[in-house]
Scaffold this active site. Structure first.
Site: not given
Lengths: 248, 248
Positions: B50, B52, B198
């Site tokens: 999923r 971003d 990230r």
């Protein structure tokens, strides 16, 4: 006045071309406006090549003359800060002699053309490559390309808007290779006619698709007739990659 | 019903993320709307990850169940034709068993993170990489990265919105290398926490810039505290590149 040589990278998509145009944004205007804002002077940029609307550059060379004293690095930073909203960047800047001319001193130019050869539409490469869905025989393209290498009358591969005095040019290199689903065409010459690379690539693509025999390229060249052109490739896949100058 | 496994490539820039959102466009909506238009059925897409808003994918894997008979190639072509305005493409499509699940059968996920490490602003890579102007010591980053490899409590590197039941994850690989002015970070694990890649990249960048000592990464991990996070890298540079499934 000090002459600065600039190396310029740009995404051609939003521009009407490198040269200043009355009817829309250009790379030249972006650089010259930034130089004016930074120096207060009216600055004219001269570039090694005049790329069309939508054509990209990884390393275009250009020069500007500026009276105000500047360290080259500071000038580069100042220009980049001003141009930031536009997809243009100065990646190198150096002082050159007053008789160094980005266009007239240039003795070699190189382009790369990218073809995305796959069924699926482009996503991340949209606007950055020519999308051809039919499988391309890159080896046949490379063989056919060799008939264009050398000194020839390239009238067939020349735009009707070309301003060169002669259609005679010497093509030093034209090579086709594949990297996965990308077909890359590399072209090198002292100089090119207007639309020459895109015209050569368009015809090479016809060979790659099997719509032209390999020797059709040599026939098109021999015809010296724009009507013999098979196809002009779109600007999206074209990148100016190198300008060559004599050693100082 | 036939289950089709899809390989999906997308430019994340215009999307609110992969998952369907009430407040904006998503990759899921693009694929499901196309599937509905093609089949007349209400189709739900399940994806391996999923991602971003702004995160890209070179090869996301997903599945859809469709009642209407389709050759996989024809389904791929029909979906691509419908999605064409959006930067999403199905690059492969195959029939899989009914118990194959893009998310739950997936045993490995890989991401690549791109940092454009140079002074000049980005042009052609805009939105496709994280721009860091300060020179990065990629070798120091790679050494520091190794302290995160293995089974750990990754609370420090986990979004407060993460829905995973446990912060324990096994990181199989974290490698940093340089290609010219691009620094590439490769991350592999069975699965990742929300924002984990990230967050790891953000801290590695601090090491690369010399703002963090190499062992600061291990200390941040040991703190098991989101407040110990140095920096969360922007989505622009993140690419989902691979989902691994057991051999059939």
């Amino acid at each position: 006045m000090t002459r600065f040589a600039l190396t310029i990278e740009f995404d051609g998509a939003p521009f009407m071309g490198l040269q200043r145009q009355s009817h829309g944004p250009s790379v030249q205007q972006s650089v010259e406006d930034a130089a004016h804002a930074v120096t207060g002077e009216t600055v004219i940029m001269h570039a090694a090549g005049r790329t069309d609307s939508g054509v990209h550059a990884l390393a275009m060379r250009a020069h500007v003359d500026i009276a105000k004293p500047f360290e080259p690095f500071r000038l580069m930073e100042a220009l980049n800060a001003r141009m930031r909203p536009d997809p243009v960047a100065v990646t190198a800047c150096e002082v050159v002699p007053d008789d160094w001319h980005a266009r007239f001193s240039c003795v070699g130019r190189a382009y790369v053309y990218r073809i995305a050869n796959r069924r699926a539409p482009l996503t991340l490469e949209r606007g950055k490559a020519w999308h051809i869905t039919r499988p391309l025989d890159h080896a046949a393209m490379d063989r056919a390309a060799q008939s264009l290498v050398g000194r020839h009358d390239f009238t067939t591969f020349r735009s009707v808007h070309c301003q060169a005095q002669s259609p005679l040019k010497t093509l030093d290199r034209l090579a086709v290779r594949r990297e996965g689903e990308t077909v890359l065409i590399e072209a090198e010459a002292r100089s090119f006619l207007h639309h020459q690379v895109r015209s050569m690539v368009g015809c090479l693509a016809l060979v790659g698709m099997g719509r032209w025999e390999e020797d059709a390229l040599a026939q098109a060249l021999a015809a010296r007739d724009r009507q013999a052109l098979g196809l002009n490739a779109p600007p999206d896949g074209l990148y100016f990659v190198k300008a060559v100058y004599p050693e100082a």
